[in-house]
Write a protein that holds these residues in place. Structure first.
Motif, PDB file in Angstrom:
ATOM      1  N   GLY A  95     -16.799 -13.925  -3.427  1.00  0.00           N
ATOM      2  CA  GLY A  95     -17.091 -12.662  -4.099  1.00  0.00           C
ATOM      3  C   GLY A  95     -16.145 -12.091  -4.951  1.00  0.00           C
ATOM      4  N   VAL A  96     -16.387 -11.169  -5.910  1.00  0.00           N
ATOM      5  CA  VAL A  96     -15.205 -10.495  -6.849  1.00  0.00           C
ATOM      6  C   VAL A  96     -15.235  -9.008  -6.628  1.00  0.00           C
ATOM      7  N   SER A  97     -14.305  -8.357  -6.471  1.00  0.00           N
ATOM      8  CA  SER A  97     -14.253  -7.050  -6.175  1.00  0.00           C
ATOM      9  C   SER A  97     -12.973  -6.359  -6.556  1.00  0.00           C
ATOM     10  N   ARG A  98     -12.728  -5.176  -6.125  1.00  0.00           N
ATOM     11  CA  ARG A  98     -11.112  -4.656  -6.796  1.00  0.00           C
ATOM     12  C   ARG A  98     -10.493  -4.104  -5.590  1.00  0.00           C
ATOM     13  N   SER A  99      -9.526  -3.257  -5.661  1.00  0.00           N
ATOM     14  CA  SER A  99      -8.615  -2.703  -4.579  1.00  0.00           C
ATOM     15  C   SER A  99      -9.475  -1.956  -3.449  1.00  0.00           C
ATOM     16  N   ASP A 100     -10.560  -1.190  -3.826  1.00  0.00           N
ATOM     17  CA  ASP A 100     -11.323  -0.633  -3.134  1.00  0.00           C
ATOM     18  C   ASP A 100     -11.767  -1.392  -1.617  1.00  0.00           C
ATOM     19  N   LEU A 101     -11.354  -2.646  -1.972  1.00  0.00           N
ATOM     20  CA  LEU A 101     -11.820  -3.644  -0.759  1.00  0.00           C
ATOM     21  C   LEU A 101     -11.019  -3.210   0.590  1.00  0.00           C
ATOM     22  N   LEU A 102      -9.931  -2.674   0.173  1.00  0.00           N
ATOM     23  CA  LEU A 102      -9.109  -2.367   1.320  1.00  0.00           C
ATOM     24  C   LEU A 102      -9.959  -1.231   2.146  1.00  0.00           C
ATOM     25  N   TYR A 104     -12.896  -1.218   2.985  1.00  0.00           N
ATOM     26  CA  TYR A 104     -13.969  -1.881   3.795  1.00  0.00           C
ATOM     27  C   TYR A 104     -13.154  -2.694   4.825  1.00  0.00           C
ATOM     28  N   HIS A 105     -12.426  -3.187   4.619  1.00  0.00           N
ATOM     29  CA  HIS A 105     -11.418  -3.647   5.624  1.00  0.00           C
ATOM     30  C   HIS A 105     -11.046  -2.679   6.744  1.00  0.00           C
ATOM     31  N   SER A 106     -10.382  -1.573   6.266  1.00  0.00           N
ATOM     32  CA  SER A 106      -9.963  -0.258   7.271  1.00  0.00           C
ATOM     33  C   SER A 106     -11.061   0.131   8.112  1.00  0.00           C
ATOM     34  N   GLN A 107     -12.515  -0.085   7.443  1.00  0.00           N
ATOM     35  CA  GLN A 107     -13.462   0.379   8.093  1.00  0.00           C
ATOM     36  C   GLN A 107     -14.141  -0.604   9.131  1.00  0.00           C
ATOM     37  N   GLY A 108     -13.308  -1.786   9.308  1.00  0.00           N
ATOM     38  CA  GLY A 108     -13.737  -2.907  10.125  1.00  0.00           C
ATOM     39  C   GLY A 108     -14.637  -4.113   9.655  1.00  0.00           C
ATOM     40  N   LEU A 109     -14.904  -4.041   8.111  1.00  0.00           N
ATOM     41  CA  LEU A 109     -15.471  -5.526   7.724  1.00  0.00           C
ATOM     42  C   LEU A 109     -14.730  -6.472   7.513  1.00  0.00           C
ATOM     43  N   PRO A 110     -15.057  -7.499   7.826  1.00  0.00           N
ATOM     44  CA  PRO A 110     -14.052  -8.703   7.916  1.00  0.00           C
ATOM     45  C   PRO A 110     -13.730  -9.332   6.579  1.00  0.00           C
ATOM     46  N   VAL A 111     -13.391  -8.614   5.621  1.00  0.00           N
ATOM     47  CA  VAL A 111     -13.305  -9.113   4.349  1.00  0.00           C
ATOM     48  C   VAL A 111     -11.835  -9.449   3.944  1.00  0.00           C
ATOM     49  N   VAL A 112     -11.384 -10.500   3.340  1.00  0.00           N
ATOM     50  CA  VAL A 112     -10.151 -11.032   3.034  1.00  0.00           C
ATOM     51  C   VAL A 112      -9.912 -11.301   1.520  1.00  0.00           C
ATOM     52  N   VAL A 113      -8.573 -10.979   1.051  1.00  0.00           N
ATOM     53  CA  VAL A 113      -8.341 -11.168  -0.243  1.00  0.00           C
ATOM     54  C   VAL A 113      -7.975 -12.555  -0.528  1.00  0.00           C
ATOM     55  N   LEU A 114      -8.482 -13.380  -1.321  1.00  0.00           N
ATOM     56  CA  LEU A 114      -7.777 -14.752  -1.611  1.00  0.00           C
ATOM     57  C   LEU A 114      -7.030 -14.894  -2.891  1.00  0.00           C
ATOM     58  N   ALA A 115      -7.096 -13.765  -3.808  1.00  0.00           N
ATOM     59  CA  ALA A 115      -6.421 -13.963  -5.108  1.00  0.00           C
ATOM     60  C   ALA A 115      -6.475 -12.684  -5.629  1.00  0.00           C
ATOM     61  N   ASN A 116      -5.431 -12.202  -6.058  1.00  0.00           N
ATOM     62  CA  ASN A 116      -5.244 -10.826  -6.881  1.00  0.00           C
ATOM     63  C   ASN A 116      -5.336 -11.579  -8.708  1.00  0.00           C
TER      64      ASN A 116
END
Length: 559
Positions: A95-102, A104-116
């Protein structure tokens, strides 16, 4: 003729039989493509050009993928599509998202940034010249529509942080949920709304309006823009496939930036855009804006800077959006290629029993790895230096930007209080700067700002902090300087700029400054209380006729 056909017939059947036999074998050797889905964050446009290019040029196929690229606007029921939700629940693989992805990660969702992908965020706050303000501090009771708590579920941390840094009371704002429709700004329904630097100003100007953009970066908020991400389970199960997809996508981005015209044509032919306004002319414009946000000449496409992510996380903590953060597992680390090669080497050596070759090969391999590591360290250090320069310095004038000023302000206030030392702030801006731009052009206006920085810097000490605060406004922070001394500094800044002339194609440009001076007070509860007082005195100087410095109630001068 019949006899000739008869002679050729056995050969023909022989060739046909061979073909029938070998065809299944060839098909079996052809690797089957893995079907994956990429969920975009918005409708098709050049914002996602790298992925289109990777598919069109065959980079995804070479990596073993058949990729479906889905737009991220609204679904058939009119609901906004959430790329994070789709990836986490397996409806999409990437998927494509923005910095707010962090968040979601802090809330426990298993998301990982592959490339900025975008090293700078495209988010800006839009208003119009006719509304008569250029800073968030001037919003007052004007009708606005931005993503803040209680009005919009799609909370923007950049928006919240910018309004927080501007010292605004959110409960007193005349705010409603944004429609993201530029018509609301044009007809006066709202006087401030969020938008993207890559498209909104372009369309507003096309409609005959004069847009004014206020950037979060002016308030020390410097987030990433678009990023590529996936879910942690996919990396755990098939790390080599995730790496292959990331590599193909980044190859696509490099191609798209080097072939803007070709990829813009590709989008118009194969990817339906939001409406007719998003035509080839807009796509070319968007591509150039996007290049400025990605900065490929300075930073490797996709580069992930952990230090920058820590700064973003600290903003979330400051806002109370998260209590703590852990970047471990959030920032992608490709599998080390050395592991596979080394195992192959060991197996080969053991199978053949050639210990000497193993030792020589291993030594050579380690030497090669050592060289690669030194090169990588040097490359990353260069990238870090470039990022630090971009993050801390104003691109036009070369002085500190607002983000660095905000850090210095916090540090200087803490130091002054701890050691019981004076601290004074000077805020100043250019009088009638719009007239300078209108009469002499925006390039000449930029030159005025550059030369203000050049002639003001020598008047300051090495310990003083000089920053561009936003637009035509500058800030000078004077540690260990009491109010009387700061007034003398303000006078020198005022005088040297008043006497200066800027050379332009339309003739010499004369200009003047208005300055406000305020010193740290024991009653200040927050460092921004000092900024607010200096700002109030700057506007008092303007209200009393401009071309003067104002240091306290009843104290102003222009002589």
């Amino acid at each position: 003729m019949p006899s000739l056909l008869g002679h050729r017939s056995p050969l023909r059947w022989l060739l046909l039989s061979a073909l029938l036999i070998t065809a299944p074998l060839s098909a079996a050797n052809e690797p089957e493509l893995e079907r994956v889905t990429l969920q975009l964050a918005w409708y098709h446009q050049f914002q996602f050009a790298g992925y289109y290019a990777a598919k069109q040029r065959g980079y995804f196929r070479e990596a073993g993928f058949e990729v479906e690229i889905r737009h991220g606007g609204h679904d058939v029921y009119g609901r906004p599509i959430d790329p994070v939700e789709d990836v986490v629940f397996g409806r999409a693989d990437f998927g494509v998202s923005r910095s707010d992805l962090l968040l979601y990660h802090s809330q426990g969702l298993p998301v990982v940034v592959l490339a900025n992908i975008m090293q700078r965020s495209p988010l800006v706050f839009l208003t119009l010249e006719e509304h008569g303000f250029t800073r968030l501090e001037e919003v007052g009771e004007r009708p606005i529509s931005v993503t803040l708590p209680d009005v919009d579920a799609r909370l923007s941390a950049e928006t919240l942080a910018s309004f927080h840094r501007a010292g605004l009371d959110l409960e007193r704002l005349n705010n409603r949920a944004p429609s993201w429709a530029l018509d609301d700004l044009l007809d006066g329904t709202t006087q401030l709304m969020p938008g993207y630097l890559t498209d909104a100003p372009y369309f507003l100007e096309a409609f005959g309006a004069e847009p004014v953009t206020i950037t979060p970066e002016s308030y020390g908020i410097d987030f990433y823009g678009d990023l590529l991400f996936t879910r942690a389970a996919l990396i755990e199960e098939r790390p080599e496939r995730v790496e292959a997809f990331q590599d193909a996508a980044l190859r696509g981005w490099a191609y798209a930036l080097d072939n803007i015209e070709e990829v813009a044509e590709l989008i118009t032919q194969h990817y339906p855009t939001r409406n007719a306004l998003y035509d080839i002319h807009f796509l070319r414009h968007e591509a150039e804006k996007l290049r400025g946000l990605m900065q490929p000449e300075l930073i490797e496409i996709g580069y992930i800077n952990p230090i920058r992510w820590e700064s973003i996380a600290e903003v979330y903590v400051e806002l109370g959006m998260i209590e703590h953060y852990d970047l471990e597992g959030f920032l992608y680390r490709p599998p080390a290629p050395a592991s596979t090669d080394f195992k192959r080497l060991v197996r080969w050596a053991l199978g053949g029993g050639i210990l000497l070759l193993l030792v020589i090969g291993l030594a050579s391999y380690l030497l090669m790895i050592n060289r690669q590591l030194r090169h990588e360290v040097a490359r990353r250090q260069t990238a870090e230096d470039s990022l630090r320069e971009l993050a801390e310095k104003d691109g036009l004038t070369g002085v500190d930007n607002r983000r660095l000023f905000e850090e210095r302000l916090q540090q200087c206030v803490a130091h002054a209080r701890r050691h019981h030392q004076p601290l004074t702030l000077i805020l100043f801006d250019v009088d009638h700067f719009k007239q300078v731009n209108d009469c002499h052009g925006h390039l000449a206006g930029d030159q005025v700002l550059v030369e203000i920085a050049q002639i003001t810097r020598p008047l300051l000490r090495t310990d003083d902090h000089f920053a561009r605060y936003g637009g035509e406004e500058f800030a000078v922070l004077l540690p260990g300087t009491d109010h009387a001394e700061a007034l003398q500094v303000a006078k020198r800044i005022w005088q040297v700029n008043r006497d200066h002339r800027v050379t332009s194609n339309t003739g010499p440009i004369c200009y003047s400054l208005s300055l406000g001076v305020a010193s740290l007070d024991e009653r200040d509860q927050d460092p921004h209380d000092l900024v607010r007082r200096a700002d109030e005195r700057l506007y008092q100087a303007k209200h009393q006729g401009r071309d003067r410095y104002f240091g306290a109630a009843g104290y102003a001068t222009s002589t």
